[in-house]
Motif scaffolding. Structure first.
Motif, PDB file in Angstrom:
ATOM      1  N   SER A 179       0.812  -1.220   0.000  1.00 45.54           N
ATOM      2  CA  SER A 179       0.000   0.000   0.000  1.00 45.54           C
ATOM      3  C   SER A 179       0.838   1.259   0.000  1.00 45.54           C
ATOM      4  O   SER A 179       0.335   2.342  -0.306  1.00 45.54           O
ATOM      5  N   SER A 180       2.129   1.162   0.352  1.00 40.61           N
ATOM      6  CA  SER A 180       2.979   2.355   0.372  1.00 40.61           C
ATOM      7  C   SER A 180       4.437   1.934   0.339  1.00 40.61           C
ATOM      8  O   SER A 180       4.764   0.764   0.535  1.00 40.61           O
ATOM      9  N   GLY A 181       5.312   2.903   0.096  1.00 41.36           N
ATOM     10  CA  GLY A 181       6.748   2.638   0.073  1.00 41.36           C
ATOM     11  C   GLY A 181       7.479   3.692  -0.732  1.00 41.36           C
ATOM     12  O   GLY A 181       6.914   4.318  -1.639  1.00 41.36           O
ATOM     13  N   VAL A 182       8.763   3.904  -0.402  1.00 42.34           N
ATOM     14  CA  VAL A 182       9.581   4.906  -1.070  1.00 42.34           C
ATOM     15  C   VAL A 182      10.300   4.258  -2.247  1.00 42.34           C
ATOM     16  O   VAL A 182      11.029   3.276  -2.086  1.00 42.34           O
ATOM     17  N   PHE A 183      10.085   4.816  -3.439  1.00 48.29           N
ATOM     18  CA  PHE A 183      10.767   4.321  -4.623  1.00 48.29           C
ATOM     19  C   PHE A 183      12.209   4.813  -4.672  1.00 48.29           C
ATOM     20  O   PHE A 183      13.114   4.052  -5.031  1.00 48.29           O
ATOM     21  N   LEU A 184      12.418   6.079  -4.345  1.00 46.63           N
ATOM     22  CA  LEU A 184      13.718   6.701  -4.583  1.00 46.63           C
ATOM     23  C   LEU A 184      13.875   7.884  -3.639  1.00 46.63           C
ATOM     24  O   LEU A 184      12.926   8.627  -3.394  1.00 46.63           O
ATOM     25  N   GLU A 185      15.118   8.059  -3.132  1.00 46.40           N
ATOM     26  CA  GLU A 185      15.401   9.200  -2.248  1.00 46.40           C
ATOM     27  C   GLU A 185      16.867   9.577  -2.378  1.00 46.40           C
ATOM     28  O   GLU A 185      17.742   8.716  -2.462  1.00 46.40           O
ATOM     29  N   ASN A 186      17.119  10.887  -2.423  1.00 45.96           N
ATOM     30  CA  ASN A 186      18.482  11.417  -2.410  1.00 45.96           C
ATOM     31  C   ASN A 186      18.472  12.694  -1.580  1.00 45.96           C
ATOM     32  O   ASN A 186      17.634  13.578  -1.808  1.00 45.96           O
ATOM     33  N   LEU A 187      19.399  12.794  -0.627  1.00 46.46           N
ATOM     34  CA  LEU A 187      19.395  13.902   0.322  1.00 46.46           C
ATOM     35  C   LEU A 187      20.607  14.793   0.133  1.00 46.46           C
ATOM     36  O   LEU A 187      21.653  14.366  -0.341  1.00 46.46           O
TER      37      LEU A 187
END
Length: 1260
Positions: A778-786
């Motif tokens: 139902s949810s989740g992070v595909f991609l992240e860059n900080l």
């Protein structure tokens, strides 16, 4: 130089030249000394002060004198704090505090600088950010490093926002160091001359640097003439700097090499601009302010000696012009006039990017209304405005929104109006008749105040945004400093003593050749004819590969591909051959067979190949492909590939890496080997290539080169055809590549804590990310860059929402796409996000994209520094469960599978493509999973092709038939497991589906006949009158069921589609997608023991009704297509058998196309085009309008066809003979080494007994 002197710009110059005989590394220096703490109180000034203890002299950082800082009398955006550093200094940093121990502090401010305390310029960060973030309390220090630094004497801090519970309060410090330079003042007629040192040697490195400021938009800054006629000129034109270099090294046979570069914009703003010209060898860098261009030059600079002529002063004069900036559409400047005068006049200069805006409104006495002077569509218009009357316009000028200064004058005397711009004058009598105009009491420049002020001012086009200067009313110059101080007129939202115009198209942020245009607040990109789209022309409108086009359902044809997506490479046109795999075909200019003679190592032959794409485009395409190959055909007669004695190559080819390759078609990259050497079947076993046998007969070394790193072939060199009877010939095929390594590259994420990490994503100005995902979560992070504060994140926020979050320094933003259906349906969904200087967008599948505009004059650089996390986050929380495929960042693909192989919790690859792509398999084709992707199984379809979309069609001649036998003998086949056997035996057929298309002009005709061993049958016929009839007899003891369609003549030569579905006694029939009928059969509900299916003439005796018998005897003359009975496709089994099938063809049945040339959709037209090489009868191509339904007509028609064919043969033979003569004439003009080789070589090979069969086949 004398001719140049008169055109020299009136300007100030800080000039330096440097020559080195060796290059030295520049030394860093310290320039961060505090500059404010040592200044006297007189060096501080301000717009106002709250009290004597709040004066500007108390504004030193960390001081508690007086009230502990500066505060103005009134807190508004027109207040300022100014510092006089005493002389020009280099300022590298600033720091601010609030008022000591108070609630007074500034939260944002502007920083301005000036050499003279007049004509201020705003300092900008990131080339677009004007404001600085200030303090959050009274005592903490906020420090900013200035990059680039400021060179100025005066600094001014302008508060924009402050603590809402307090007032403006500031303490400041400035850091930097002394700045020294020589200054020259030119008056427009003077010049500074350099005399060349003729005896000096050219240095290794040359640098010419200068700074200049001017109010003039045109003039020559520098001109250098060399000894060989070469020259260099720095020329200011319309506020832009042109560098012109004319090389003196051109030969008499060639024209001089002229290089022209343009940099900078708005350089006539009376502020310092730096110019740097650097040469190292032939590499030249040209820099204006922060913008640089590089190129390779010809010729050298020389040492220079300094001298000057004319009125050159070594001092710095300052302009007395005071510009004013109209910051918004609400800005205005109200100035008092001279009421009652019989002449109204005004002059001023303006510059803007906006096409429309009010320049001036002047009230009139004794007459209601006023004079309106405004811009409309870049033209200047003067209008006498009177309520209730139609306005009359005077128009002057065109394209006045070009950012240049334009001079305007306005005059109204008695009843005569005149207006002029840049010397162009327009005048006319007003519509007042005999009435006279008298000046009113106020002049409104740039806009109108609110109606609450009681003004009569009105504007049809809105306010003006831009700059004005040199304003005069009735020949009296307006003192704008007095306006700033509040002693003259009034204003709103102005910036006085500064022109804040900026060129938003420099640098040009429109990518891929997009054309930039601008207004005062923003810029726009015209992406027409670029092949790209989006706010900055960032995204390619084309796919990256033929594989991508294939999985959009496209068939074979020419397509543009863009191998690096949004990268710098342009798209190019190629051919996509859509088979089970998509083949990319890239052609070149050397596809003809070329013969080579009379060469030796001292006089080699070199053949070059130019492709339809650049090497960079080809490399990107090859790297993306799974496999590439290129056929190289090489024939030889007494021409060796290598020297027997020392093994040195005598012929070779050169590929993409520009390296010599000595292996030949079909061989691995082993030096001097060919296919026969690997297979051990060379004509002479002591050599690895046939040609090395050096025989006086034609032989060949031919095959496919498939080592990707060496492809494509760019050149072939032949050196051993100089001996008697020695000759070679070669032919290079197109570059063929298949597959797309990135399209199916995927990874499966099995736990929420799992992720893949990659290097930091660099998308400072433009960033695009695209990928496919499928999940049941139902949810989740595909991609992240900080980054430190910046970040990007793409996530499945909820089952129906995908969100793109980001921060580039303006605070966090997020945009979401919400779907009416859930995304966690375990099917592939495509996500594409983009962020650029103008906006951020997100699109999922074909849902409407969502857009977030970027804030005006906000931060634009996305600054990230952490690793890129895919499928999770750095905190190992909210990870994604499912599959991610084809992840691309700014056009570059990330190899998810390779990284997944070494990452716990993540598996390479992802199955289940058919759930999303199965719909591409048409006409009963079945989707089959593959390791990478899927394929369509057309076994049980009447169609073929990669998506089972290519129909199998056949032309039936008179008396011909196709018979598909389900069984020859009932008893012998009871235990058969074949597809045909599934119709017979003890099983009774209670339902069937029949589909086919046909085109004919004959009636009666038998279209389809299905028989059984129990005298049950089905026939589809065209009756004598042209009606379509379906005849079912499912029980031999019952009456026949006849379903008749009489809505039109079906033997009309047009293409018709028939679909029949029976479920026991219920029959549903559809014809041509519009005639539908449901019928209940009375003859029975089951077929028993089906025997055969017949298309065309029934050749054996059968117990059928009279109409079916008549049609069966006539058979079928015309075209049948896509015939299918449930899972049996008889035409496909007959014409394209993939395995032995019980099918018999009688008479003339040939594969053809039934698709008509008109009235078809795009897909049909494409299929028709693909069959263009096949010939057929008249029925295939053109329907007969009035067919005569009789045997004599048929016989007559056949005779006519025979005569027509004979005439066609004669015509074709004549055409071939004509083409042959033309061909021979052309061949006579060509080199002996090329082209005619094919015909000559063919003749020689036919007479050569030792030639191989493969050679004969190739040349035939």
């Amino acid at each position: 130089m004398g001719s140049i002197t008169g055109a020299v710009l009136k300007m100030l110059l800080l000039f330096s030249t440097q020559n080195w005989t060796r290059v030295r590394a520049g030394n860093s220096y310290d320039c961060d000394e505090p500059l404010v703490s040592t200044l006297s109180p007189a060096s501080f000034s301000s717009s106002s002060e709250l009290s004597s203890s709040h004066g500007p002299g108390f504004a030193r950082l960390n001081r508690r004198d007086g009230a502990g800082g500066w505060s103005p009398l009134v807190s508004n955006k027109y207040q300022w704090l100014q510092i006089d550093l005493g002389e020009r200094m280099e300022v590298t940093a600033v720091a601010t505090q609030g008022g000591y121990g108070s609630s007074d502090w500034v939260t944002s401010y502007l920083l301005m600088f000036s050499d003279s305390g007049r004509n201020w310029k705003q300092y900008r960060q990131e080339d677009s950010i004007w404001g600085f973030s200030g303090n959050a309390n009274a005592d903490s220090v906020v420090y900013y490093r200035l990059q680039p630094s400021i060179k100025a004497r005066f600094l001014r801090f302008i508060p924009l926002e402050w603590n809402p519970r307090g007032r403006i309060g500031m303490r400041i410090e400035v850091f930097g160091c002394a700045y020294r330079s020589e200054v020259l003042d030119f008056d427009g007629k003077s010049s500074l001359l350099y005399r060349f040192d003729q005896n000096s040697l050219s240095p290794i490195k040359d640098i010419i640097s200068l700074k200049f400021k001017t109010m003039q938009s045109d003039g020559i800054l520098l001109h250098r003439e060399g000894q060989n006629g070469d020259h260099i000129t720095l020329d200011l034109r319309r506020g832009k700097l042109f560098l012109l270099i004319n090389s003196g090294e051109a030969t008499l046979a060639s024209a001089p090499t002229l290089i022209s570069l343009t940099l900078g914009s708005l350089l006539d703003d009376q502020h310092w601009h730096s110019v740097l010209l650097q040469r190292s060898g032939r590499h030249v860098n040209f820099t204006v302010d922060e913008h640089r261009r590089s190129f390779r030059a010809q010729g050298d600079f020389s040492y220079l000696d300094l001298d000057h002529e004319g009125n050159v002063s070594f001092s710095c004069s300052q302009s007395q012009s005071v510009p004013v900036t109209f910051l918004s559409l609400r800005s205005y400047l109200a100035l008092p006039g001279f009421p009652g005068e019989d002449e109204l006049s005004a002059t001023f200069q303006f510059r803007t990017w906006n096409k429309a805006g009010l320049l001036l409104f002047s009230e009139l006495q004794l007459v209601s209304g006023g004079l309106l002077l405004f811009l409309n569509d870049g033209k200047l218009k003067l209008n006498l405005y009177q309520p209730g009357k139609l306005p009359s316009d005077l128009t002057a000028g065109v394209g006045l929104n070009d950012g240049q200064w334009h001079s305007v004058f306005l005059s109204a005397k008695r009843n005569h109006l005149s207006v002029g711009v840049d010397g162009q004058v327009a005048s006319a009598a007003s519509s007042l008749g005999s009435e006279q105009m008298y000046s009113g009491g106020a002049y409104y420049f740039g806009g109108c105040p609110d109606n609450s002020f009681g003004s009569k001012c009105e504007s049809p086009v809105g306010g003006f945004q831009g700059c004005m200067r040199l304003i005069s009313i009735s020949d009296k110059v307006v003192d704008l400093i007095s306006v700033q101080q509040g002693s003259l007129g009034n204003f709103s939202d102005l910036q006085i003593d500064s022109c804040g115009i900026t060129d938003r198209c420099l640098p040009n942020y429109c990518e891929h050749g997009g054309e930039c245009s601008q207004s005062w607040n923003t810029f726009h990109c015209n992406c027409a004819n670029t092949g790209y789209t989006g706010a900055t022309c960032h995204n390619s409108i084309y796919e990256k590969s033929c594989e991508s086009y294939k999985h959009r359902g496209n068939t074979s044809g020419f397509y543009y591909i863009d191998s690096d997506g949004s990268g710098p490479l342009e798209p190019f046109l190629l051919y996509c051959n859509m088979t089970e795999t998509a083949w990319t075909v890239i052609r070149h200019n050397g596809s003809d067979l070329t013969r080579v003679r009379n060469t030796n190592p001292e006089n080699p032959y070199a053949g070059f190949f130019e492709y339809v794409a650049s090497m960079e485009q080809l490399q990107a395409t090859i790297n993306l492909a799974e496999h590439c190959e290129q056929e190289l055909t090489y024939y030889c007669k007494k021409s060796r590939l290598a020297n027997k004695q020392d093994g040195s190559p005598l012929s070779w080819w050169v590929g993409r890496t520009n390296e010599t390759q000595t292996y030949w078609g079909g061989s691995l990259p082993d030096p001097q080997k060919c296919t026969c050497g690997l297979e051990g079947n060379c004509i002479d076993s002591q050599y690895y290539c046939n040609c090395d046998a050096d025989r006086n007969e034609w032989t060949n070394d031919t095959g496919f080169l498939s080592y990707k790193e060496h492809l494509p072939v760019r050149k072939i060199v032949v050196t051993d055809t100089g001996r008697p009877q020695s000759e070679a010939a070669y032919k290079l095929g197109p570059l063929l590549c298949r597959g797309d390594r990135s399209f199916w590259n995927s990874a499966s994420f099995n736990t929420e804590a799992s992720y893949l990490h990659f290097p930091t994503f660099h998308g400072e100005l433009s960033a695009d990310v695209s990928f496919f995902f499928k999940t049941t979560a139902s949810s989740g992070v595909f991609l992240e860059n900080l980054g430190i504060t910046d970040f990007i994140r793409i996530e499945l926020r909820s089952p129906a929402v995908v969100t793109f979050s980001f921060d580039v320094g303006n605070g966090p933003f997020e945009i979401s796409v919400q779907s009416p259906t859930h995304f966690n349906d375990n099917q592939w969904h495509h996500v594409k996000v983009e962020r650029n200087m103008k906006e951020a967008t997100i699109q999922v599948d074909q849902l409407f994209p969502k857009t977030q505009p970027a804030p005006t004059d906000g931060h634009v650089l996305l600054q990230l520094n952490s690793q890129l996390f895919v499928g999770g986050t750095a905190t190992r929380q909210r990870g994604f469960l499912g599959c991610i495929r084809s992840l691309q960042l700014n056009g570059m693909s990330l190899d998810l599978e390779e990284r997944a192989k070494v990452t716990p919790g993540v598996e390479p690859g992802c199955r289940g493509h058919c759930s999303s792509y199965g719909k591409l398999c048409l006409n009963g084709g079945k989707c089959r999973e593959k390791l990478s992707g899927f394929s369509c199984d057309c076994t049980f379809s009447a169609y073929t092709g990669p998506f089972c979309s290519k129909e199998i069609s056949a032309h039936f001649g008179s008396g011909s038939s196709v018979v598909y036998n389900f069984q020859e003998n009932y008893s012998l086949n009871k235990n058969s497991s074949s597809h045909a056997a599934s119709f017979h035996g003890d099983k009774k057929l209670s339902r069937e589906m029949i589909k086919f298309s046909f085109r004919t002009s004959r009636a009666p005709s038998l279209l389809l006949y299905v028989s059984s061993f129990y005298k049950e049958y089905l026939s589809v016929i065209i009756a004598k009158n042209g009606d379509l009839q379906i005849r079912y007899k499912l029980n031999r003891h019952q009456e026949l069921d006849v379903i008749n369609f009489d809505f039109k003549n079906m033997a009309d030569g047009q293409l018709h589609h028939v679909e029949i579905n029976r479920d026991e006694g219920v029959l549903f029939v559809e014809i041509d997608d519009n005639a539908r009928r449901q019928v209940h059969l009375s003859s029975g509900t089951e077929f028993s023991a089906i025997r055969s299916l017949v298309l065309g003439r029934i050749s054996e005796h059968s117990d059928v009704d009279q109409e079916t018998a008549l049609a069966g005897a006539q058979g079928f003359l015309g075209c049948l297509s896509a015939v299918q009975l449930s899972h049996v496709a008889p035409l496909k089994a007959a014409l394209q058998p993939s395995h032995p099938a019980p099918v018999t063809i009688l008479g003339h049945v040939t594969e053809s196309s039934c698709v008509s040339q008109a009235g078809t959709d795009a897909t049909s037209r494409e299929r028709t085009h693909s069959f263009a090489d096949h010939s057929g009868t008249r029925d295939d191509r053109e329907p007969l309008a009035n067919a005569i339904r009789s045997d004599s007509a048929v016989i007559g028609g056949l005779i006519a066809v025979v005569i027509f064919i004979l005439l066609c043969i004669v015509a074709v033979a004549a055409r071939i003979y004509q083409q042959k003569r033309l061909y021979k004439r052309k061949e006579a003009k060509r080199s002996e080494n090329v082209d005619s080789a094919a015909a000559v070589l063919k003749s020689e090979l036919n007479t050569q007994s030792a030639a191989s069969e493969n050679q004969k086949e190739y040349f035939f």
